[in-house]
Enzyme design. Structure first.
Site, PDB file in Angstrom:
ATOM      1  N   PHE A 191     -56.151  14.678  56.127  1.00 16.60           N
ATOM      2  CA  PHE A 191     -55.060  14.416  57.374  1.00 16.60           C
ATOM      3  C   PHE A 191     -55.698  14.777  58.621  1.00 16.60           C
ATOM      4  CE2 PHE A 191     -52.911  16.144  53.177  1.00 16.60           C
ATOM      5  CZ  PHE A 191     -52.504  15.053  52.703  1.00 16.60           C
TER       6      PHE A 191
ATOM      7  N   GLN B 251     -64.069  15.419  56.523  1.00 16.54           N
ATOM      8  CA  GLN B 251     -63.716  14.166  56.517  1.00 16.54           C
ATOM      9  C   GLN B 251     -65.026  13.460  57.459  1.00 16.54           C
ATOM     10  OE1 GLN B 251     -59.343  15.126  57.650  1.00 16.54           O
ATOM     11  NE2 GLN B 251     -59.815  13.307  58.449  1.00 16.54           N
TER      12      GLN B 251
ATOM     13  N   GLU C 263     -52.402   5.662  58.170  1.00 16.96           N
ATOM     14  CA  GLU C 263     -51.401   6.348  59.276  1.00 16.96           C
ATOM     15  C   GLU C 263     -50.089   5.837  59.626  1.00 16.96           C
ATOM     16  OE1 GLU C 263     -54.278   8.589  62.218  1.00 16.96           O
ATOM     17  OE2 GLU C 263     -55.003   6.412  61.927  1.00 16.96           O
TER      18      GLU C 263
ATOM     19  N   ARG D 204     -54.253   8.711  72.910  1.00 21.13           N
ATOM     20  CA  ARG D 204     -53.357   7.934  71.777  1.00 21.13           C
ATOM     21  C   ARG D 204     -51.837   7.788  71.978  1.00 21.13           C
ATOM     22  NH1 ARG D 204     -54.629   4.730  66.972  1.00 21.13           N
ATOM     23  NH2 ARG D 204     -52.984   3.657  66.909  1.00 21.13           N
TER      24      ARG D 204
ATOM     25  N   THR E 112     -60.362   4.896  69.351  1.00 15.59           N
ATOM     26  CA  THR E 112     -60.218   4.498  70.554  1.00 15.59           C
ATOM     27  C   THR E 112     -61.624   4.828  71.360  1.00 15.59           C
ATOM     28  OG1 THR E 112     -59.224   6.759  71.108  1.00 15.59           O
ATOM     29  CG2 THR E 112     -57.686   4.777  70.890  1.00 15.59           C
TER      30      THR E 112
END
Length: 785
Positions: free
Chosen positions: A245, A214, A731, A327, A457
């Site tokens: 994922f 990814q 998500e 998170r 973030t």
């Protein structure tokens, strides 16, 4: 004087096909089902390709007393063996913080930790050779659980807190108080394509890599540092991956580095593909969480103050755990204004594989504890849980506990609509009647919302680049830094390009992500793929459109304000006449007049900022919102259950592609349902993972899908300036599966006439549901005599 093309063109009679908002199938859909989609392992291997395998630790925590690899080197077919000592550059491949040596450095810290890698003439020879190593260990005490880590203050990073108001005082002065504890196990990624890397040395001692990742940019940088060569000598290309994922965000790096190290040493191509069992042993999972809450609330169920304590099982190294726990700390409020809040997050170090990103990135764990808490408040007050949720929902202008003002809130109206369309109130009555007349079967119902902040973030990650070429036949080449992992990103970004030029989608060729085309790209993660790459592609297209409009105005002596791209044409006004020029004709004329037909695009997410030390800022550009209503039926004798019906109403803004978005909602929900119901990670007391294959780890199947499954998109444009006012969809839907878990809890609660909630950890397997049933039956016996 230049002449305009007035020839009739039937394409004027119809709009461009495949533009944004249209239901277009995934660009590789037919290739997937026919087997034509090419993955890394499908690439024809070059002559002299070698195959790699990895030698693993058999101890969770130990000193390596001796490691004799001479039998490995002497094994049939073996060409080379590498260890930490063979690395010419940086040995630590930690993505953010150090702590991830490519191979164990004298001490092993989890079962499965790589000790060495082998290159051989066949896959079978390489894997057989790894088992010949003679390794002696001096065992050390192993910390394997969150409670052990807390007791020993064993952390990968310092703890962190967020606060708003005086939570302690608010709880103490509230009319009612409650506390509770919840354990949430992790989740295995189970991507269809396992971890794989193919490294090919180049003539300048560089490396060209194709792999399943990814984050090609991070692979490029990590491999270059490992080999001690400049970044520009490593080229990484990824056309598609068979699912990620989050499991291929940072943890594809080790296998890429091993393949590259062997290829660099031998100057021969090397492929490393992990077998499924090795993949499940050696790669990280979703983090386990041990979570606790304390809450104070009034007679109506309005939360006045609360405290949350979240402890995440990080494994042996930091990886991305700091950001994952952060998170979760952001997400403990989910959709609710909690007034006074204090959240503490612990990063527990255990001698298990290092846990990593997983779809939702800590948000599902954070959301679960607040939903658990609101359920408990409802039972305490003998109220419907939906009423408690609605009374606590955010309103525009409310503040989160990390200082972000909530804007464009849709949830009150969205939930009311779902409450109506799902017949929630009537079904609640029907379920109560059913439960009162059925002793061995009970039904439960839950309607839960999600408010999911969208952005990385870490601020600098919120950027993207794109590259667009126009060819003289009117065809278009598109490249960007995003990765296609089945979610339809390539299709969506291609639709953006089609929309900008108002041409048919089949004009656009989507090419593989490549670090030599779009450099320094962020990972495809955080649900930001379409937001970032779509905007970058739009920027490139607008640059090209500006050039074409300037050229057309001059070349055709037309008013530039009148020039529009429409229906595979460029429409302009000349001498008070409307003129239509085929798109390819304009592009060809522009080329002949030396107009640049290639452009890069760039995008950085606006408005976001966050000061972690102060715990204040705006970490998210906007919030995706949605709600799900799920009904279940349990067997009180066995704990087995069925999901009877799920209704979902989800906010994707103005959808770029409703077909793909609905598919993502379906997939996200079912994957989340697997996490909360059937998928159970298990280790023995020596740190060996027991759920290391798909016979011992149960993912959802077709029979687990709700019998009735209704999904509708909430038709409301994004209030922020995203690409065509769309919203992320990757998500957020996963969190809606918490409605299934809470419906199971509701069904069990009916045994005690909804006076209390049973403890029900995640995953709520049939065994745990049965334990909850027995708990309620014993409670009822004690209290009802």
């Amino acid at each position: 004087m230049n002449q305009c093309n007035h020839a009739p063109d039937t394409r004027r009679q119809r709009p461009a096909r495949g533009v944004s908002g249209q239901r277009i199938h995934h660009d590789s859909a037919e290739k997937h089902v026919t087997g034509q989609a090419a993955y890394t392992d499908d690439i024809p291997e070059l002559a002299n390709t070698l195959f790699a395998a990895v030698g693993q630790s058999q101890e969770a925590h130990a000193l390596i007393s001796t490691m004799d690899l001479s039998p490995v080197r002497a094994a049939a077919g073996v060409v080379a063996v590498v260890t930490l000592d063979d690395i010419p550059g940086e040995q630590d491949i930690g993505p953010v913080f150090p702590g991830d040596p490519l191979f164990a450095d004298g001490t092993v810290e989890y079962v499965g930790q790589p000790l060495f890698a082998v290159a051989a003439t066949s896959v079978e020879a390489a894997r057989k050779a790894t088992r010949l190593a003679r390794v002696d260990y001096a065992p050390l005490p192993a910390v394997l659980t969150i409670p052990q880590a807390i007791a020993q203050e064993h952390f990968v990073r310092p703890s962190h807190s967020l606060s708003m108001g005086d939570a302690e005082q608010a709880i103490a002065s509230a009319p009612h108080q409650l506390s509770g504890e919840l354990y949430l196990k992790g989740q295995e990624h189970v991507y269809l394509e396992g971890q794989i890397s193919y490294a090919i040395p180049t003539e300048d001692r560089g490396m060209r890599m194709t792999l399943s990742s990814q984050h090609p940019g991070e692979i490029q940088h990590t491999v270059a540092r490992l080999l001690d060569i400049p970044f520009n000598q490593v080229e990484v290309e990824v056309r598609r991956i068979g699912g990620g994922f989050g499991g291929k965000e940072t943890q594809s790096a080790a296998w890429a580095c091993m393949a590259a190290l062997l290829a660099h040493k031998l100057q021969r191509p090397v492929k490393l593909r992990l077998p499924r069992r090795d993949d499940m042993v050696m790669t990280g999972k979703r983090h386990d969480f041990l979570s606790r809450y304390r809450v104070g609330f009034d007679d109506q169920g309005r939360v006045l103050g609360c405290q949350f304590w979240l402890a995440g099982k990080c494994g042996y190294s930091p990886d991305l755990s700091d950001a994952v726990i952060d998170r979760a700390m952001f997400q403990v409020e989910n959709a609710y204004c909690l007034n006074a809040v204090h959240v503490t997050g612990l990063r527990c170090k255990t001698h298990t594989v290092s846990n990593t990103a997983f779809r939702g990135f800590g948000a599902p764990q954070g959301t679960a504890i607040v939903e658990y808490m609101l359920d408990d408040i409802a039972r305490k007050l003998r109220r419907d849980p939906l009423d408690i949720r609605q009374i606590n929902l955010f309103k525009d202008g409310d503040q989160t506990h990390y200082g972000q003002t909530v804007e464009h809130i849709l949830l009150p109206a969205l939930i009311r609509e779902l409450e109506t369309t799902s017949d929630y109130r009537a079904r609640r009555e029907a379920i109560s009647q059913f439960n009162s007349t059925h002793h061995y079967r009970k039904r439960g119902l839950a309607l839960t919302p999600v408010k999911f902040g969208v952005s990385f973030t870490i601020q600098f990650l919120n950027q993207a680049g794109a590259l667009v070429h126009l060819f003289t036949d009117g065809s278009i080449h598109l490249n960007h830094g995003g990765i296609e992992m089945g979610q339809g990103l390539m299709t969506k970004v291609a639709q953006v390009v089609a929309t900008e030029f108002q041409v048919d989608l089949d004009r656009i060729q989507i090419s593989a992500a490549n670090t030599h085309k779009v450099p320094n790209a962020s990972a495809t993660a955080a649900s930001s793929g379409a937001d970032l790459n779509g905007k970058a592609a739009q920027d490139a297209c607008q640059t090209l459109k500006h050039r074409l409009v300037e050229f057309a105005a001059k070349h055709y002596e037309a008013d530039s304000d009148s020039i529009r791209f429409v229906s595979n044409h460029v429409q302009l006004h000349k001498d008070n006449r409307e003129v239509w020029i085929p798109f390819e004709t304009l592009v060809k004329e522009a080329y002949l007049n030396r107009v640049s037909l290639s452009a890069t695009g760039f995008y950085q997410t606006p408005k976001i900022h966050y000061d972690r030390e102060k715990g204040r800022g705006r970490p998210f550009f906007y919030f995706a919102q949605g709600a799900a209503c799920s009904e279940v039926e349990i067997d009180t004798l066995t704990g087995e259950y069925t999901v009877l019906r799920t209704d979902i109403l989800h906010d994707v803004g103005t959808s770029l592609n409703p077909a793909i978005d609905i598919g993502q909602i379906e997939g996200g929900f079912i994957q989340g349902m697997g996490w909360v119901t059937t998928e159970e990670l298990s280790w023995d007391d020596k740190g060996h993972i027991l759920s290391d294959n798909l016979a011992t780890y149960k993912i959802p199947t077709a029979t687990d899908i709700p019998k009735i499954f209704n999904i509708k998109l909430y038709d409301q444009p994004n209030g922020e300036e995203t690409i065509y006012h769309s919203k992320a969809v990757g998500e957020p839907p996963l969190l809606l599966a918490l409605s299934v878990w809470l419906a199971l809890r509701d069904a069990v609660a009916s045994i005690a006439n909804y006076r209390i909630n049973p403890p029900l950890n995640i995953p709520a397997t049939p065994e745990r549901v049965l334990d909850a049933v027995l708990y309620l039956q014993q409670w009822t016996d004690r209290h009802d005599g």
